[in-house]
Design a protein around this motif. Structure first.
Motif, mmCIF file in Angstrom:
data_model
loop_
_atom_site.group_PDB
_atom_site.id
_atom_site.type_symbol
_atom_site.label_atom_id
_atom_site.label_comp_id
_atom_site.label_asym_id
_atom_site.label_seq_id
_atom_site.Cartn_x
_atom_site.Cartn_y
_atom_site.Cartn_z
ATOM 1 N N GLU A 37 0.813 -1.208 0.000
ATOM 2 C CA GLU A 37 0.000 0.000 0.000
ATOM 3 C C GLU A 37 0.854 1.268 0.000
ATOM 4 N N LYS A 38 2.100 1.173 0.447
ATOM 5 C CA LYS A 38 2.996 2.337 0.480
ATOM 6 C C LYS A 38 3.649 2.608 -0.873
ATOM 7 N N PHE A 39 3.464 1.729 -1.844
ATOM 8 C CA PHE A 39 4.088 1.929 -3.157
ATOM 9 C C PHE A 39 3.545 3.157 -3.875
ATOM 10 N N LYS A 40 2.482 3.750 -3.362
ATOM 11 C CA LYS A 40 1.951 4.984 -3.941
ATOM 12 C C LYS A 40 2.782 6.188 -3.509
ATOM 13 N N ASN A 41 3.581 6.018 -2.462
ATOM 14 C CA ASN A 41 4.356 7.106 -1.882
ATOM 15 C C ASN A 41 5.743 7.147 -2.529
ATOM 16 N N ALA A 42 6.052 8.248 -3.204
ATOM 17 C CA ALA A 42 7.328 8.376 -3.925
ATOM 18 C C ALA A 42 8.533 8.250 -2.990
ATOM 19 N N LYS A 43 8.423 8.766 -1.762
ATOM 20 C CA LYS A 43 9.529 8.649 -0.801
ATOM 21 C C LYS A 43 9.780 7.182 -0.439
ATOM 22 N N TYR A 44 8.720 6.444 -0.269
ATOM 23 C CA TYR A 44 8.840 5.025 0.073
ATOM 24 C C TYR A 44 9.516 4.268 -1.068
ATOM 25 N N ILE A 45 9.075 4.532 -2.300
ATOM 26 C CA ILE A 45 9.670 3.865 -3.469
ATOM 27 C C ILE A 45 11.155 4.195 -3.566
ATOM 28 N N ARG A 46 11.527 5.448 -3.386
ATOM 29 C CA ARG A 46 12.957 5.815 -3.434
ATOM 30 C C ARG A 46 13.749 5.080 -2.364
ATOM 31 N N ALA A 47 13.177 4.958 -1.165
ATOM 32 C CA ALA A 47 13.867 4.254 -0.082
ATOM 33 C C ALA A 47 14.055 2.771 -0.430
ATOM 34 N N VAL A 48 13.043 2.147 -1.014
ATOM 35 C CA VAL A 48 13.149 0.735 -1.409
ATOM 36 C C VAL A 48 14.182 0.590 -2.525
ATOM 37 N N GLU A 49 14.150 1.486 -3.514
ATOM 38 C CA GLU A 49 15.129 1.439 -4.605
ATOM 39 C C GLU A 49 16.546 1.624 -4.069
ATOM 40 N N ASN A 50 16.720 2.539 -3.137
ATOM 41 C CA ASN A 50 18.040 2.739 -2.544
ATOM 42 C C ASN A 50 18.495 1.508 -1.770
ATOM 43 N N PHE A 51 17.576 0.884 -1.066
ATOM 44 C CA PHE A 51 17.906 -0.318 -0.304
ATOM 45 C C PHE A 51 18.452 -1.409 -1.222
ATOM 46 N N PHE A 52 17.747 -1.644 -2.338
ATOM 47 C CA PHE A 52 18.154 -2.708 -3.251
ATOM 48 C C PHE A 52 19.165 -2.256 -4.302
ATOM 49 N N ASP A 108 4.540 5.005 13.380
ATOM 50 C CA ASP A 108 3.790 5.706 14.427
ATOM 51 C C ASP A 108 2.557 6.415 13.908
ATOM 52 N N GLY A 109 1.990 5.912 12.826
ATOM 53 C CA GLY A 109 0.763 6.483 12.299
ATOM 54 C C GLY A 109 0.914 7.909 11.809
ATOM 55 N N GLY A 110 2.148 8.325 11.543
ATOM 56 C CA GLY A 110 2.400 9.698 11.092
ATOM 57 C C GLY A 110 1.763 9.987 9.753
ATOM 58 N N LYS A 111 1.645 11.244 9.435
ATOM 59 C CA LYS A 111 1.091 11.636 8.151
ATOM 60 C C LYS A 111 2.091 11.271 7.053
ATOM 61 N N GLU A 112 1.567 10.782 5.934
ATOM 62 C CA GLU A 112 2.421 10.297 4.847
ATOM 63 C C GLU A 112 3.500 11.294 4.436
ATOM 64 N N HIS A 113 3.159 12.564 4.333
ATOM 65 C CA HIS A 113 4.130 13.542 3.852
ATOM 66 C C HIS A 113 5.198 13.862 4.898
ATOM 67 N N GLU A 114 4.973 13.491 6.165
ATOM 68 C CA GLU A 114 5.934 13.776 7.222
ATOM 69 C C GLU A 114 6.880 12.607 7.490
ATOM 70 N N VAL A 115 6.549 11.417 7.011
ATOM 71 C CA VAL A 115 7.311 10.221 7.342
ATOM 72 C C VAL A 115 8.581 10.154 6.503
ATOM 73 N N GLU A 116 9.692 9.801 7.153
ATOM 74 C CA GLU A 116 10.944 9.542 6.457
ATOM 75 C C GLU A 116 11.165 8.040 6.438
ATOM 76 N N PHE A 117 11.385 7.481 5.275
ATOM 77 C CA PHE A 117 11.662 6.062 5.140
ATOM 78 C C PHE A 117 13.163 5.904 5.000
ATOM 79 N N SER A 118 13.844 5.652 6.081
ATOM 80 C CA SER A 118 15.305 5.601 6.054
ATOM 81 C C SER A 118 15.797 4.161 6.163
ATOM 82 N N PHE A 119 15.591 3.376 5.097
ATOM 83 C CA PHE A 119 16.098 2.023 5.082
ATOM 84 C C PHE A 119 17.601 2.085 4.832
ATOM 85 N N PRO A 120 18.371 1.234 5.479
ATOM 86 C CA PRO A 120 19.805 1.194 5.158
ATOM 87 C C PRO A 120 20.006 0.573 3.784
#
Length: 137
Positions: A37-52, A108-120
Motif C-alpha cells: 500500500e505504500k508503493f503509492k508514496n514516492a519517498k517510500y519507493i525511493r527508499a526501497v530502490e536505494n535499499f536494493f 507511528d501512524g504519522g502523516k504520509e508527507h511527514e514520514v521519512e523512510f530511512s532504510f539502510p
C-alpha cells in the motif's frame, strides 16, 4: 488475506485469534516487510530502490490476463453463500487490525508527507548464496 497467508492455517474455532497471533509473530521475524500500500508514496519507493540499489522498482509491467479470466467468470459466475460473506467480513476486519498493528508501529501512524523512510542500503555480503541462486553485487 494477510492472516491466512502468514499464519499458514485455516480458520480455527476461536474466530481467527490463533491465526492472528501466528501471523503477527511470523511477520515480526522478518528483517524487512515491503508494504504494498505504500508503493503509492514516492519517498517510500525511493527508499526501497536505494535499499536494493535499483531504479524503476514501481514501474508498470505489461502483465495481462484479463480476457481469459473475464470469459471464465461470465461462463461460471461466482455464487457466495451469506455465511461465507460474514466470515470474510470478519476476516477482513482481522486483516485490517494486523495491518494497522504492524504498519503504524513502524511509522507511528504519522502523516504520509511527514514520514521519512530511512532504510539502510542492502549489503550483498550479508546474504548467503543458495544453490540455484546468484548474488549480484
Amino acid at each position: 488475506c494477510y492472516i491466512q497467508t502468514f499464519s499458514g492455517h485455516g480458520c480455527t474455532v476461536d474466530n481467527w485469534h490463533t491465526e492472528y497471533n501466528l501471523a503477527h509473530d511470523r511477520l515480526l521475524r522478518y528483517n524487512m516487510i515491503l508494504v504494498y500500500e505504500k508503493f503509492k508514496n514516492a519517498k517510500y519507493i525511493r527508499a526501497v530502490e536505494n535499499f536494493f540499489g535499483v531504479d524503476g522498482f514501481n514501474e508498470p509491467s505489461d502483465m495481462f490476463c484479463g480476457t481469459e479470466a473475464r470469459e471464465a467468470n461470465e461462463r461460471v459466475p461466482l455464487t457466495v453463500k451469506f455465511e461465507n460473506v460474514l466470515k470474510l467480513t470478519y476476516l477482513n476486519e482481522m486483516d485490517n487490525r494486523l495491518y494497522k498493528d504492524l504498519v503504524t508501529s513502524c511509522w507511528d501512524g504519522g502523516k504520509e508527507h511527514e514520514v521519512e523512510f530511512s532504510f539502510p542500503k542492502a549489503d550483498a555480503s550479508r546474504f548467503i548464496a543458495q544453490r540455484n541462486r546468484t548474488v549480484i553485487e
